[in-house]
Design an enzyme around this catalytic site. Sequence first.
Site, PDB file in Angstrom:
ATOM      1  N   MET A   9     -10.372  71.696 105.978  1.00 63.76           N
ATOM      2  CA  MET A   9     -11.040  72.104 107.425  1.00 63.76           C
ATOM      3  C   MET A   9     -10.218  71.478 108.459  1.00 63.76           C
ATOM      4  O   MET A   9      -9.939  70.208 108.583  1.00 63.76           O
ATOM      5  CB  MET A   9     -12.389  71.829 107.179  1.00 63.76           C
ATOM      6  CG  MET A   9     -13.105  72.344 106.245  1.00 63.76           C
ATOM      7  SD  MET A   9     -15.036  72.078 106.307  1.00 63.76           S
ATOM      8  CE  MET A   9     -15.579  72.481 108.097  1.00 63.76           C
ATOM      9  N   GLY A  11     -10.563  71.630 111.561  1.00 67.23           N
ATOM     10  CA  GLY A  11     -11.534  71.538 112.871  1.00 67.23           C
ATOM     11  C   GLY A  11     -11.650  72.869 113.667  1.00 67.23           C
ATOM     12  O   GLY A  11     -12.292  73.075 114.754  1.00 67.23           O
ATOM     13  N   SER A  15     -11.574  77.866 109.193  1.00 68.92           N
ATOM     14  CA  SER A  15     -11.958  77.064 108.184  1.00 68.92           C
ATOM     15  C   SER A  15     -13.296  76.800 108.239  1.00 68.92           C
ATOM     16  O   SER A  15     -13.724  76.585 107.098  1.00 68.92           O
ATOM     17  CB  SER A  15     -10.866  75.920 107.931  1.00 68.92           C
ATOM     18  OG  SER A  15     -11.072  75.278 109.271  1.00 68.92           O
ATOM     19  N   CYS A  92       4.451  72.986 104.579  1.00 67.31           N
ATOM     20  CA  CYS A  92       3.395  72.360 104.624  1.00 67.31           C
ATOM     21  C   CYS A  92       2.414  73.064 103.497  1.00 67.31           C
ATOM     22  O   CYS A  92       1.757  72.251 102.757  1.00 67.31           O
ATOM     23  CB  CYS A  92       2.687  72.277 105.918  1.00 67.31           C
ATOM     24  SG  CYS A  92       1.101  71.542 106.127  1.00 67.31           S
ATOM     25  N   CYS A 190       1.886  72.316 114.653  1.00 67.16           N
ATOM     26  CA  CYS A 190       0.834  71.366 114.732  1.00 67.16           C
ATOM     27  C   CYS A 190       1.627  69.984 115.462  1.00 67.16           C
ATOM     28  O   CYS A 190       0.905  69.378 116.298  1.00 67.16           O
ATOM     29  CB  CYS A 190       0.027  71.004 113.820  1.00 67.16           C
ATOM     30  SG  CYS A 190       0.966  70.285 112.203  1.00 67.16           S
TER      31      CYS A 190
END
Length: 346
Positions: A9, A11, A15, A92, A190
């Site tokens: 998750m 945020g 998700s 990632c 990100c």
Amino acid sequence: MQKRVLVAMSGGVDSSVAALLLQRQGYEVAGATFELFDGCSEDNTGDARRVCERLGIPHFVFDYRERFSKGVLDYFIHGYQNGETPNPCIACNKTIKFGAFSEDAERLGFDFISTGHYAGVRFDRQSGQFWLLRSQQERKDQSYVLYHLSQEQLSRLLLPIDRYSKAEVREIAAQAGLPVFSKSDSQDICFVPDGDYAGFITRYTGEIPQEGDYLDDNGTVIGRHKGVLYYTIGQRRGLGIALGVKRTVSHLDPVSNTVTLSDDSAVYTDRLFADDLRMTDDSTPERPFPCTAKIRYAHRPASATVHPLGNGSVQVQFAQPQRAVTKGQAVVFYEGDRVLGGATIR
């Protein structure tokens, strides 16, 4: 007994709705948020925690900063310093979501993991294999960044939001009272939210990019560039040079610190070479096979034939020349909507 699933998750709304849908499907659900780098937004962790509280499910926070630094940041920086254009989202996924996170989920006794990716997983009874599929939401398709998943990983992955459009996902979140239903989507990498990759690398390494020469196709100096980090193959804008004709970045040489500018036709090619081949059925192809192939996330799949060269290397021959094949990006192979696998362009 309920099957247990741990949802990655971020945020965000995707998700969060993934967790909600899995809960409605009868799974025992928990959420997990990752600390990836110093300065990572605490708002994301807080948003994920509030969603979990709303759903009445446990929330974990995993510190993956060291693994992210070595497996993603160092890879990203090294790629740009070597004249490549790496895809950190793929790194990632390999290192964190389907590496460290999957390991922790198994350690904690979860049967499955889940993410908010727009892609599909289906078990094909005829072949006895799990298939990774292109998203039903064509404009949101994220199957490209998942090409490296193995059969074991696919067998433990749940992707519940793919049947819904983004508008429907937001509506589901709003109706359920999830506090992130109107939260904006993230648009950039990100750890580089402003999109200034060269600026990030400069701040992270403390090394200032060195100016160098622009060259034409004959190797003649035609101007000065501000540093190889600022450019990528196929780039036409932001070159900072007036030549009277349009020019395109066709070659980067970090050793000589030169950038070659050419006519746009120079960045078209009908073949590429790639390594670190991963096939979603865990096979090691020995014979050429036809497919459609994508050479970057937003690329339209093009007809191609993949020729295995051994040791995880392939040559991809396209039916028509493709623009701006770029070292460091992934080439991903499809058969219809099914993802066959992919490799890293060299």
